[in-house]
Structures are given as C-alpha cells and as structure tokens.
Scaffold this active site. Structure first.
Site, PDB file in Angstrom:
ATOM      1  CG  ASP A  27      -1.687   1.158   1.589  1.00 29.87           C
ATOM      2  OD1 ASP A  27      -1.827   1.887   0.496  1.00 29.87           O
ATOM      3  OD2 ASP A  27      -2.079   1.428   2.599  1.00 29.87           O
ATOM      4  CG  ASP A  35      -1.197   1.439  -3.940  1.00 29.07           C
ATOM      5  OD1 ASP A  35       0.004   1.380  -4.420  1.00 29.07           O
ATOM      6  OD2 ASP A  35      -1.552   1.749  -3.020  1.00 29.07           O
ATOM      7  CG  ASP A 219     -12.039 -15.633 -13.076  1.00 30.14           C
ATOM      8  OD1 ASP A 219     -11.513 -15.780 -12.259  1.00 30.14           O
ATOM      9  OD2 ASP A 219     -13.424 -15.228 -13.089  1.00 30.14           O
ATOM     10  CD  GLU A 285     -10.299 -19.930 -11.719  1.00 30.61           C
ATOM     11  OE1 GLU A 285     -10.449 -20.258 -10.694  1.00 30.61           O
ATOM     12  OE2 GLU A 285     -11.048 -19.091 -12.216  1.00 30.61           O
TER      13      GLU A 285
HETATM   14  C1  GLC Z   1     -12.265 -17.488 -10.012  1.00 29.96           C
HETATM   15  C2  GLC Z   1     -11.429 -16.563  -9.363  1.00 29.96           C
HETATM   16  C3  GLC Z   1     -12.007 -16.356  -7.703  1.00 29.96           C
HETATM   17  C4  GLC Z   1     -13.498 -15.494  -8.168  1.00 29.96           C
HETATM   18  C5  GLC Z   1     -14.203 -16.513  -8.994  1.00 29.96           C
HETATM   19  C6  GLC Z   1     -15.347 -15.354  -9.759  1.00 29.96           C
HETATM   20  O1  GLC Z   1     -12.390 -18.594  -9.716  1.00 29.96           O
HETATM   21  O2  GLC Z   1     -10.262 -17.005  -9.002  1.00 29.96           O
HETATM   22  O3  GLC Z   1     -11.412 -15.563  -7.051  1.00 29.96           O
HETATM   23  O4  GLC Z   1     -14.055 -15.280  -6.923  1.00 29.96           O
HETATM   24  O5  GLC Z   1     -13.314 -16.514 -10.134  1.00 29.96           O
HETATM   25  O6  GLC Z   1     -14.729 -14.529 -10.655  1.00 29.96           O
END
Ligand code: GLC
Length: 551
Positions: A27, A35, A219, A285
């Site tokens: 920070d 940040d 994501d 992911e």
């Molecule tokens: C993914 C992210 C997580 C988030 C979710 C919704 O799993 O890693 O942190 O809450 O997506 O976007």
C-alpha cells in the site's frame, strides 16, 4: 536477473510466474489496501534486471520472470475485483492507466513479462452493459446476459447453484425475469452465444494487447458457455455430507452449466487473436478432471498455452500421490502441450499451512524442478501461513455465504516486507490482518538469514534459470523402495539432474541400483554440497536435494 536464454523455448515455457493479489502486496496511499504503485516500488524485490550473482553468495533478487496481477479494474469490489465494471480502465483504489503503463514499462525493462486477469464469464452488476440490459426486456443489450422467465409458480428457470451458495438465479422484479450468476448476484453472466458480446470481449483483449501486456489469465474460462437449453444438472454421486445446506453447487454434477464442447471454439478465437500479436500467452483457470481438462490445450496447439494445473494443491502431501499426478499429466499431455504446476493461489489455503513449513521447503524444490511452468503465489516464498480470520475480520463473500471455514481471506493477508508495524505493507491497519509472527517472518529478516525459506527460493530460482536440464530436460520418475520419497531425473544433453524429495519427517537412505555417483548441488537446508554415491543416498528428514549426475 534475466529470463533464461534457452532460446528454443518460448518465454512462457521457460518462465516462473508469480501471482500478485494487488490488494495485499504493498500500500502506498495509506488506505490499508495495496495498489499498483506499490507493485512498482517492489519490482526490484521480484527481479532487479541484473545478471550478477555474487559467487557463493545469495542471488540479489527473487528472479521471477513473469508477474500475473489479479484484477485491478474499476469494480464495486463485491468479489474484490472479480466483479468488473469496466474492462479497460484501472480502479482509482489501485491507481490509473498511467500507473499501469509505467508498470508495464518497468516490468519489461527488467526483462520480465506481465500477465493480467481477464474475467470473461461475468461482469459486475454495475457494468454499464448490465445496467442497460436490466433496464427493459426490449433493451438492445438484453441478450448480452442470460435472462429467463420464471417457471410456472415463480421459481428459478433451472436448478443450478452458485459457487458461493444459494441459487444461480436472481429475479429482477422490474422486468419479471431471472438472470444467471454462478457466483454473486452482483456478477451477472455474459451471454457468449450473442455475437456482439463476443466482439466486445475480443476488443477488450485487443485493448490490453495493444497496451503491451504479454498475456492473460482467463478467469473460469470453461464456464463461459452453458447448455443451450439450460437443462437441470443431475445430483452428484459424491457429495460431502458436511456441505453447508445452501451449497447447491456442491451437490450437483456440473453437466450443463460449464465445460460445454462449444467453449473450445471461443478459446480458438482467443488464441487466433493472440497469435496475431508477437509472442503472447493465454492461461486459463480450468478445474476439470482429465480427460476433459486436457482438451483446453486445443486439438493442435490452438487452445490455451497453459490451462492451469491445480491438481497438486488438492492432493494429500504424499510422495506416491504426487508422482501419480505428475506421471498422469506427463502421460496425457499432447506433443504440442506444456505442463504447468500451481501450489497456491488467492482461492485456496496457504501452502505452508497445508503441509507445514518444513515440508514447504520440499514443495518449493518440487515446484521449481518439475518439467513445466511453475506458478508461485506471493508470500509462499516466505512460508506465510493462513491468516487468523475471525468472523468480525472476514471480508470474502464466499465466507459470508458458506461459512468462516470457506473464507478465502486466509490466503489473502498482506505481504510481509519488514518488522515495522503492519509488516511494512501499509502505514495504517490493513484490510486483512498481517500474520502474528511477521516480525520473524518477513523479507528483510529472511534476506539476512542465509538458510531462510526466501533464500531457498532465490537460490532455486537462480539455479533453475541457469540449468538447461531443469528448464527443458525430459522428466523420468525413478522407482525407489521408499514410498515416502519421490525421485525424478531431468535429463538433458548439457547435463542431467536428479531430484530427490523426502516427503516425511524421518530420514531415509535410498539405493539407486547402478546409479553411480553424483554431486549434490543444493539441499533444501542450503547446507550441503558433496559428492555422493547414488546406491547409498541419505535424505535427511524433510529434505529435498538436487544432484548433478553424468548423463
Ligand atoms: C475465479 C477467481 C475467484 C473469483 C471467481 C469469480 O475462480 O479465481 O477469485 O471469485 O472466479 O470471478
């Protein structure tokens, strides 16, 4: 330190990725929240760009090659940035576009790369697209999100649950329809079957590619397409009896809400776009089991460069289980694919809490010597443990909905820079508490201790970067008669390495028949450099070693 120059591999195969959760790194504005300026200030810690390594001393900086920064976009922060209200700007909490430009420049100056989060599945309910979409059934952006009429009787359109508990649908009273959200109701899901959505979201990628980012961490990318008819999911056959009663998601088989075959078509489009730019990388992911997971590499290298491999995070800390998982991946991966390993991230629990700080050193050696791209979560290089989070300190919406034990705040506590108040993270009380023992466990203290976890990471990273066998040598597991030890060879024409990891708190002597002799070049205790016989190899308790062997 410079990214290893083994020029025949692309950078994302040679690299070690370091994940920064920006709220928790540093920070500089004095509001208790990290940040972008904070990241800028600390770049030299990650990589100072030098190629000097004092002989026999400790590498000058960690030696990270790639920084992945979790979302910094304008957001109401219902899910701490994973609810994006504008994909092409920076939230004032974190800085502005100019700060980000400087960050990109400084990262590149040091020979590093930058990967940013791309959140394609859902926006914030405050995104102008959703505000328009919900304004009326006739709005031109109505179909940008997934709206359905209630079932007769008024219940939601299907039985899907939200990852964060409760149903995946919220009724919008104004227009009388439900919208889909598999996370918070503040995270409505985009309709990727709508051409304009796809175009707008591809433009988002272009925006950042033009600005110089080197890649994206996508994501929940496997979720972006759902079954056309939005059919009900069947119940799961393997439900944990301790699930909270509102965990509908956890009780279902996810046949229709995610991982639909059509997703690969969209991923191919992402890839095609990235390939129009020089040397960029797509990470996803993706949580699925084999063989569905492997499909995210594409059919001929036209999918994701790296679908994240989280398997090791969820295994019991047992040598056999780890070998089995790595062998499984090595056996399944297509010739154009490249393995990768993750041991910690912002959604899990801290590595050191899962396996203990002694074994966390063995895990460091494992992560940085397997064949494939490792991702390291900020603070794991110090051995930071789960934070102590009580109900009144909890911030994470998942914890509020599914219970304190499910809060992800545990692994999001501030980085521990020094022994000053709040661990040098901030001048004021941070948004989450720093670890109680931060005065012993911080970067300053560990930098001065030659055998610290931090210095183990520094030396491992340095050694990896300068050892072709560890970057692109082949992987071959060895059968040994101690099932609590995991041994593998990384073979390469410029010299092979044997990695021997003892997963338990008890010493073992291992015999590798016809193994000959070798040179121990590193121990996780950082105290061993000696010639050894491989037919009589001592591994102390909680020890991992790297041995230079003749190829
Ligand atoms: C993914 C992210 C997580 C988030 C979710 C919704 O799993 O890693 O942190 O809450 O997506 O976007």
């Amino acid at each position: 330190m410079k990214l290893s120059k083994s020029a025949d591999l692309p950078w994302w195969q040679r690299a070690v990725i370091y994940q920064i959760y920006p709220r928790s790194f540093k920070d500089t504005t004095g509001n208790g929240i990290g940040d972008l300026e904070g990241i800028l200030n600390k770049l030299d810690y990650l990589n100072d760009g030098s190629s000097a390594y004092p002989n026999g001393g400790i590498p000058p900086s960690l030696g990270i090659d790639v920084i992945w920064i979790s979302p910094f976009y304008p957001s109401p922060m219902a899910d701490f940035g994973y609810d994006v209200a504008n994909y092409v700007d920076v939230d004032p909490l974190f800085g502005n576009l100019q700060t980000l430009d400087r960050l990109i420049e400084e990262i590149h100056k040091r020979g590093m790369k930058i990967i940013i989060d791309y959140v394609p599945n859902h926006t914030s309910d405050q995104h102008p697209w959703f505000i328009e979409s919900r304004s009326s059934k006739k709005n031109s952006k109505r179909d940008w999100y997934i709206w359905r009429d209630p079932k007769p009787g008024g219940s939601p359109p299907n039985n899907w649950g939200s990852v964060f508990g409760g149903p995946a649908w919220t009724l919008d009273k104004n227009t009388g329809q439900y919208y889909l959200h598999q996370f918070l109701r503040e995270q409505p899901e985009l309709n990727w079957r709508e051409r304009e959505v796809k175009e707008a979201m591809l433009d988002v990628l272009r925006f950042w590619l033009e600005r110089g980012v080197d890649g994206f961490r996508m994501d929940v990318v496997g979720m972006i397409l759902k079954d056309v008819e939005l059919k009900d999911n069947p119940p799961s056959s393997r439900t944990d009896p301790n699930l909270p009663s509102n965990d509908i998601f956890g009780r279902q088989m996810h046949l229709y809400n995610e991982d639909q075959d059509e997703v690969h078509q969209v991923i191919r489009e992402f890839r095609k776009l990235l390939d129009q730019y020089d040397d960029r990388c797509a990470i996803g992911e993706v949580w699925y089991e084999m063989p569905r997971w492997i499909k995210y590499y594409g059919e001929s290298g036209d999918g994701l460069h790296l679908p994240f491999n989280f398997r090791l995070m969820h295994l019991p800390w047992e040598a056999e289980a780890f070998r089995h998982s790595v062998d499984g991946l090595e056996g399944a991966i297509p010739s154009f694919g490249w393995p990768n390993y993750v041991l910690g991230n912002h959604d899990g629990t801290r590595l050191a809490s899962r396996i203990g700080t002694a074994q966390a050193r063995v895990a460091a050696m494992l992560l940085l010597t397997l064949r494939g791209t490792p991702t390291l979560y900020y603070g794991d290089e110090l051995g930071i443990e789960n934070g102590v989070i009580t109900q009144d300190l909890m911030q994470d919406p998942q914890g509020f909905r599914l219970g304190l034990h499910k809060t992800r705040d545990f692994c999001r506590t501030p980085m521990q820079w020094n022994s000053e108040p709040y661990a040098g993270f901030s001048k004021v009380e941070p948004w989450l508490p720093v670890e109680a023992n931060y005065q012993e466990r911080n970067i300053e203290v560990q930098s001065d201790d030659p055998s610290s976890m931090l210095n183990l990471y520094r030396q491992l990273l340095w050694y990896r970067c300068n050892t072709p066998a560890l970057v692109h040598g082949t992987y071959r597991p060895l059968n040994v008669d101690h099932d609590c030890c995991y041994l593998y060879l990384r073979e390469h024409s410029e010299g092979s390495r044997l990695v021997a990891l003892n997963f338990v708190d008890q010493s073992h002597t291992i015999s590798i028949p016809d193994g000959g002799r070798g040179e121990v070049v590193m121990s996780t205790y950082l105290d061993r450099a000696e010639r050894v016989s491989l037919s009589n190899l001592l591994l102390r308790s909680n020890e991992g070693i790297i041995i230079e062997v003749n190829s």
